[in-house]
Scaffold this active site. Structure first.
Site, short mmCIF file in Angstrom:
data_model
loop_
_atom_site.label_atom_id
_atom_site.label_comp_id
_atom_site.label_asym_id
_atom_site.label_seq_id
_atom_site.Cartn_x
_atom_site.Cartn_y
_atom_site.Cartn_z
N ASN A 261 14.28 -13.81 -1.99
CA ASN A 261 13.50 -13.02 -1.03
C ASN A 261 14.44 -12.76 0.16
OD1 ASN A 261 11.74 -11.92 0.77
ND2 ASN A 261 10.27 -13.61 0.73
N ARG B 211 12.23 -10.21 -4.72
CA ARG B 211 11.04 -9.63 -4.08
C ARG B 211 11.48 -8.36 -3.33
NH1 ARG B 211 8.80 -10.52 1.70
NH2 ARG B 211 6.88 -9.34 1.54
N HIS C 256 1.68 -7.12 0.05
CA HIS C 256 1.23 -8.43 -0.44
C HIS C 256 0.71 -8.34 -1.88
CE1 HIS C 256 0.16 -9.93 3.89
NE2 HIS C 256 1.36 -10.37 3.55
N ARG D 138 1.17 -7.97 15.01
CA ARG D 138 0.83 -6.58 14.66
C ARG D 138 -0.61 -6.27 15.03
NH1 ARG D 138 2.64 -7.18 8.52
NH2 ARG D 138 4.07 -8.85 9.05
N GLU E 202 3.93 -16.61 -4.39
CA GLU E 202 4.57 -15.34 -4.76
C GLU E 202 5.84 -15.57 -5.57
OE1 GLU E 202 4.04 -12.41 -1.19
OE2 GLU E 202 3.54 -14.42 -0.51
#
Ligand code: ADP
Length: 400
Positions: free
Chosen positions: A7, A90, A180, A241, A385
């Site tokens: 990742n 990823r 996601h 965010r 993940e």
């Protein structure tokens, strides 16, 4: 079979080496501060570690160091890199080009890089890491790309289009992509398995709540709508965010503060959310502590987050004509029992009834937290993940 999962970010390279026989983690770590100075932190399954400063001018040197610690020294776990069957990466943005896990070729790397305009923070570093990996890992080892957006490519047009002139979509590819996806796919399948049901028969609202949060309506195993949009800025309020805001508020504030488009983007992505409202922190634990101490704006963050999650659950129940299950995952979803209880309170009309006793203190474990007579099951489902990337990578290389 051993799979290395990568990742990569602009200055970091997180990795996990997974033994696919029992899906256990053999080693994991992070090459950090790439392009600044460099540091590697590496831990093996039996507790051996490397924690040292290095020189990482680019991702290539970081990969070289990773190969070194995996294959030599006190914390090595491989005799050579040829023991690795494949590398799974990823990738954040696959847009409409990639709707499934894909074998990496030079053309695929270029396509991922070309999508950088849609995901500037992520895709270019991914391409740098893919090229670096190609240089360092044996040429015969396949590399595989697993896209965060791919799971959401099943959304219908009416869900992914914005009410802007059609040319925005045609010329600039502006639409909802969702993110996601790897997590939502993993946790919804894990939930179906835990419920002993075929995912094809289930209507699930999947709430991934972490630093970044997204909520997805999954019907019959397919994403039909999701809260993140063109970028991971949309949806519920997050650490830094803003989540969804009226676009006119954005142009209004930009003109008031004299901010350029990229400065305004930073304002919404890095200075808003929990941090922007509270003025304290982007971390849910800090916010909760401040709220418990009576800080009004920290309390407001918690109230906004709970209210927005509730609205998504309600609206997704409406588009799916009902619900079979709601699940919570991610750092906040897996750990914050009070948030789960607050979100699910007063939802009896939807058929949601919590088992408050089981929910209380439940952290990071697969667990049903709804009452036995709740029509809709509510679960905590830990996400993984990396494991899904490894499983996808294994499946693809086995079928090559
Ligand atoms: P990312 O989106 O970066 O993967 P995570 O899924 O790790 O983030 O979630 C990070 C968030 O989870 C932080 O806001 C953190 O405060 C929150 N979190 C972690 N542990 C707990 C806990 N025990 N209780 C409440 N919140 C927690």
């Amino acid at each position: 079979m051993k799979i290395l999962v990568i990742n990569a970010g602009s200055s970091s390279l997180k990795y996990q080496l997974i033994n696919m026989e029992d899906e256990s983690v053999i080693a994991k770590g992070n090459c950090d501060r790439i392009g600044i100075d460099g540091h590697i932190k590496h831990t093996t399954f039996d507790g051996r570690t490397v924690d040292t400063d290095c020189k990482f001018p680019t991702h290539t040197e970081a990969f070289e160091k990773l190969v070194e610690v995996l294959t030599t020294g006190d914390a090595s776990v491989l005799s050579s890199m040829s023991e690795i069957s494949a590398v799974g990466h990823r990738i954040v943005q696959g847009a409409e080009i990639f709707n499934k896990t894909t074998l990496v070729t030079d053309e695929v790397i270029q396509q991922i890089d070309d999508l950088s305009e849609l995901a500037p923070v992520h895709n270019h570093p991914h391409a740098l890491a893919l090229r670096a990996c190609k240089k360092v890992i044996p040429e015969t080892t396949p590399q595989v790309a697993v896209f965060d957006t791919a799971f959401h490519q099943t959304m219908p047009e009416k869900a992914y289009m914005f009410g802007m002139p059609y040319e925005c979509y045609e010329k600039f590819h502006v639409r909802k992509y969702g993110f996601h996806g790897t997590s939502h796919r993993f946790v919804t399948q894990a939930l179906a398995d835990a419920m002993g049901r075929d995912i094809k028969d289930l209507k699930i609202v999947s709430c991934h709540l972490g630093n970044g949060s997204s909520i997805t309506a999954v019907e019959g195993g397919k994403s039909i709508d999701t809260s993140m949009g063109f970028t991971p800025l949309d949806g519920v309020i997050m650490g830094t965010r803003s989540g969804c805001v009226d676009a006119s508020a954005v142009t209004f504030v930009a003109s008031k503060l004299g901010l350029s488009p990229s400065e305004m983007s930073d304002y919404l992505n890095k200075r808003s959310g929990f941090l922007g409202i509270s003025g304290i922190s982007s971390d849910n634990r800090d916010i909760t502590a401040a709220a418990n101490d009576g800080d009004r704006r920290a309390q407001l963050v918690g109230e906004m987050l709970r209210y927005e999650i509730k609205k998504y659950i309600g609206s997704y129940a409406a588009i799916m004509n009902g619900l079979d299950a709601v699940l919570f995952t991610g750092g906040i979803g897996e750990n914050s029992d009070d948030l789960r209880a607050d979100v699910c309170r007063n939802m009896e009309y939807l058929g949601i009834k919590m088992n408050e006793k089981v929910n209380e203190g439940m952290r990071g474990k697969l667990c049903k937290i709804s009452a036995p007579d709740s029509k809709v099951e509510v679960w905590v489902v830990p996400t993984n993940e990396e494991l899904l990337i490894a499983r996808d990578t294994k499946e693809l290389v086995e079928n090559m």
